[in-house]
Design a protein around this motif. Structure first.
Motif, PDB file in Angstrom:
ATOM      1  N   MET A   1       0.746  -1.263   0.033  1.00  0.00           N
ATOM      2  CA  MET A   1       0.025  -0.108  -0.119  1.00  0.00           C
ATOM      3  C   MET A   1       0.864   1.177  -0.155  1.00  0.00           C
ATOM      4  O   MET A   1       1.791   1.338   0.265  1.00  0.00           O
ATOM      5  CB  MET A   1      -1.097  -0.042   1.142  1.00  0.00           C
ATOM      6  CG  MET A   1      -1.941  -0.914   1.248  1.00  0.00           C
ATOM      7  SD  MET A   1      -3.105  -0.618   2.468  1.00  0.00           S
ATOM      8  CE  MET A   1      -2.291  -1.131   3.992  1.00  0.00           C
ATOM      9  N   ARG A   2       0.331   2.191  -0.515  1.00  0.00           N
ATOM     10  CA  ARG A   2       0.953   3.690  -0.504  1.00  0.00           C
ATOM     11  C   ARG A   2       0.175   4.320   0.763  1.00  0.00           C
ATOM     12  O   ARG A   2      -0.722   4.523   0.658  1.00  0.00           O
ATOM     13  CB  ARG A   2       0.904   4.474  -1.802  1.00  0.00           C
ATOM     14  CG  ARG A   2       1.444   5.874  -1.638  1.00  0.00           C
ATOM     15  CD  ARG A   2       1.294   6.431  -3.146  1.00  0.00           C
ATOM     16  NE  ARG A   2       1.752   7.810  -3.079  1.00  0.00           N
ATOM     17  CZ  ARG A   2       2.815   8.348  -3.267  1.00  0.00           C
ATOM     18  NH1 ARG A   2       3.783   7.351  -3.639  1.00  0.00           N
ATOM     19  NH2 ARG A   2       3.285   9.494  -3.245  1.00  0.00           N
ATOM     20  N   ILE A   3       0.930   4.671   1.624  1.00  0.00           N
ATOM     21  CA  ILE A   3       0.618   5.349   2.954  1.00  0.00           C
ATOM     22  C   ILE A   3       1.248   6.541   3.172  1.00  0.00           C
ATOM     23  O   ILE A   3       2.520   6.501   3.355  1.00  0.00           O
ATOM     24  CB  ILE A   3       0.801   4.312   4.072  1.00  0.00           C
ATOM     25  CG1 ILE A   3       0.085   2.952   3.881  1.00  0.00           C
ATOM     26  CG2 ILE A   3       0.139   4.872   5.335  1.00  0.00           C
ATOM     27  CD1 ILE A   3       0.349   1.890   4.940  1.00  0.00           C
ATOM     28  N   VAL A   4       0.564   7.832   3.162  1.00  0.00           N
ATOM     29  CA  VAL A   4       1.271   9.056   3.339  1.00  0.00           C
ATOM     30  C   VAL A   4       0.932   9.366   4.775  1.00  0.00           C
ATOM     31  O   VAL A   4      -0.238   9.282   5.331  1.00  0.00           O
ATOM     32  CB  VAL A   4       0.350  10.066   2.484  1.00  0.00           C
ATOM     33  CG1 VAL A   4       1.176  11.161   2.793  1.00  0.00           C
ATOM     34  CG2 VAL A   4       0.754   9.638   0.910  1.00  0.00           C
ATOM     35  N   ILE A  17       6.689   5.438  10.039  1.00  0.00           N
ATOM     36  CA  ILE A  17       7.384   5.339   8.842  1.00  0.00           C
ATOM     37  C   ILE A  17       8.157   3.934   8.824  1.00  0.00           C
ATOM     38  O   ILE A  17       8.110   3.229   7.933  1.00  0.00           O
ATOM     39  CB  ILE A  17       7.898   6.558   8.399  1.00  0.00           C
ATOM     40  CG1 ILE A  17       7.204   7.725   8.033  1.00  0.00           C
ATOM     41  CG2 ILE A  17       8.846   6.106   7.219  1.00  0.00           C
ATOM     42  CD1 ILE A  17       6.516   7.678   6.677  1.00  0.00           C
ATOM     43  N   ASN A  18       9.125   4.060   9.859  1.00  0.00           N
ATOM     44  CA  ASN A  18       9.942   2.850   9.832  1.00  0.00           C
ATOM     45  C   ASN A  18       9.088   1.617   9.874  1.00  0.00           C
ATOM     46  O   ASN A  18       9.459   0.555   9.162  1.00  0.00           O
ATOM     47  CB  ASN A  18      10.920   2.753  10.920  1.00  0.00           C
ATOM     48  CG  ASN A  18      11.775   3.979  10.799  1.00  0.00           C
ATOM     49  OD1 ASN A  18      12.356   4.320   9.724  1.00  0.00           O
ATOM     50  ND2 ASN A  18      12.632   4.570  11.928  1.00  0.00           N
ATOM     51  N   GLY A  24       6.968  -3.374   4.300  1.00  0.00           N
ATOM     52  CA  GLY A  24       6.782  -3.621   2.656  1.00  0.00           C
ATOM     53  C   GLY A  24       5.999  -2.593   2.045  1.00  0.00           C
ATOM     54  O   GLY A  24       5.707  -2.908   0.923  1.00  0.00           O
ATOM     55  N   HIS A  25       5.535  -1.518   2.855  1.00  0.00           N
ATOM     56  CA  HIS A  25       4.733  -0.485   2.593  1.00  0.00           C
ATOM     57  C   HIS A  25       5.357   0.524   1.978  1.00  0.00           C
ATOM     58  O   HIS A  25       6.582   0.712   2.493  1.00  0.00           O
ATOM     59  CB  HIS A  25       3.468  -0.197   3.356  1.00  0.00           C
ATOM     60  CG  HIS A  25       2.765  -1.249   3.728  1.00  0.00           C
ATOM     61  ND1 HIS A  25       1.717  -1.696   3.109  1.00  0.00           N
ATOM     62  CD2 HIS A  25       2.579  -2.105   4.842  1.00  0.00           C
ATOM     63  CE1 HIS A  25       0.971  -2.680   3.652  1.00  0.00           C
ATOM     64  NE2 HIS A  25       1.732  -2.856   4.913  1.00  0.00           N
ATOM     65  N   THR A 172      -3.029  -0.101  12.547  1.00  0.00           N
ATOM     66  CA  THR A 172      -4.273   0.503  12.187  1.00  0.00           C
ATOM     67  C   THR A 172      -4.285   0.741  10.814  1.00  0.00           C
ATOM     68  O   THR A 172      -5.369   0.947  10.031  1.00  0.00           O
ATOM     69  CB  THR A 172      -4.510   1.475  13.122  1.00  0.00           C
ATOM     70  OG1 THR A 172      -4.548   1.103  14.622  1.00  0.00           O
ATOM     71  CG2 THR A 172      -6.084   2.071  12.918  1.00  0.00           C
ATOM     72  N   ALA A 173      -3.250   1.507  10.274  1.00  0.00           N
ATOM     73  CA  ALA A 173      -3.261   1.863   9.098  1.00  0.00           C
ATOM     74  C   ALA A 173      -3.186   0.564   7.797  1.00  0.00           C
ATOM     75  O   ALA A 173      -3.841   1.048   6.921  1.00  0.00           O
ATOM     76  CB  ALA A 173      -1.803   2.778   8.697  1.00  0.00           C
ATOM     77  N   GLN A 174      -2.876  -0.360   8.296  1.00  0.00           N
ATOM     78  CA  GLN A 174      -3.000  -1.364   7.470  1.00  0.00           C
ATOM     79  C   GLN A 174      -4.182  -2.248   7.497  1.00  0.00           C
ATOM     80  O   GLN A 174      -4.431  -3.244   6.721  1.00  0.00           O
ATOM     81  CB  GLN A 174      -1.763  -2.451   7.948  1.00  0.00           C
ATOM     82  CG  GLN A 174      -0.423  -1.814   7.467  1.00  0.00           C
ATOM     83  CD  GLN A 174       0.831  -2.572   8.263  1.00  0.00           C
ATOM     84  OE1 GLN A 174       1.000  -3.735   7.702  1.00  0.00           O
ATOM     85  NE2 GLN A 174       1.251  -2.202   9.421  1.00  0.00           N
TER      86      GLN A 174
END
Length: 253
Positions: A1-4, A17-18, A24-25, A172-174
């Motif tokens: 996924m592309r996560i900003v 971020i790390n 793998g995102h 949570t973002a994933q």
């Protein structure tokens, strides 16, 4: 996924971020220093191109009313509008446990307003409310020093390590949007002054600590349960003893 990750260069953002990159995102740090300003809108649309998820960790440069309210509402309105244009699938925003219980606190009220902008935006969302970070214990102690005595607000405290916050934010973002608010906290709950006393002891700081029911916490008077979850909460893994030991070792090293 592309996560900003908005605010991706800060304490929690850099750690998030790390974690995401290790999983793998494609994790992108967005902040004024990287050319993205959510208040003016500069660079925002470009940053969200092909973004699947946005993690919102931005913080106000001012805690003063009305500046803090203006920051969070303007920032969030611009961000969710850009997310709708980019068809972002999940908005994760970090907030504060008890933010709706400290009446009269401009910062906490601004965080409630921020949450409401997200909930009404139409973007799928998850709100994460966190207790105070262990990393800020030292700052809180120093702000309460008066003639060698450290004054702190009364009430219970349940601080969480920044690494644990980042891990839960990344998890949570994933995941799928919850369309709800979840709370996270450290594994230990104790009186505020006990944590301050234990922190000072790690550096052989012999200042006494005074728990004062009238001492303000960021301009607000606390009740016993103001800063801790009232219901179920996701708990971090690192306890305070482990964090203070690591903190002391890092200071020496």
């Amino acid at each position: 996924m592309r996560i900003v990750v908005i605010g991706g260069t800060g304490l929690i953002g850099s750690r998030t971020i790390n974690v995401l990159r290790q999983a793998g995102h494609e994790a992108i740090a967005a902040a004024p220093s990287t050319g993205v300003n959510t208040v003016t809108g500069e660079g925002l649309d470009a940053a969200l191109v092909n973004a699947d998820v946005v993690v919102d960790l931005a913080n106000s440069p001012s805690f003063e009313p009305p500046a803090v309210l203006n920051f969070f509402t303007t920032h969030e309105a611009n961000l969710v509008a850009a997310e709708l244009r980019a068809r972002v699938k999940h908005h994760v925003v970090l907030s504060i446990v008890g933010t709706d219980r400290l009446q009269g606190n401009a910062y906490f009220q601004a965080k409630v307003a921020q949450e409401n902008v997200v909930k009404r935006s139409g973007v799928p969302y998850t709100v994460i409310r966190s207790t105070q970070f262990m990393e800020f214990i030292g700052t809180i102690a120093e702000s309460g020093d008066r003639d060698g005595v450290v004054h702190v607000a009364a009430g219970l405290f349940q601080p969480i390590a920044a690494d644990d916050v980042a891990a839960i934010v990344a998890e949570t973002a994933q995941s799928k949007p919850r369309y709800a608010t979840i709370e996270i906290a450290g594994p230990e709950r104790a009186p505020f002054d006990e944590f301050i006393r234990r922190y000072l002891a790690t550096s052989n700081d012999r200042r006494s600590v005074c728990a004062d029911p009238d001492w303000p916490y960021f301009c607000s008077r606390l009740d016993r349960l103001s800063l801790v979850p009232l219901g179920d909460a996701r708990l971090g893994r690192l306890d305070f003893a482990g964090w203070t030991a690591a903190h002391a070792a890092a200071a020496v090293g």
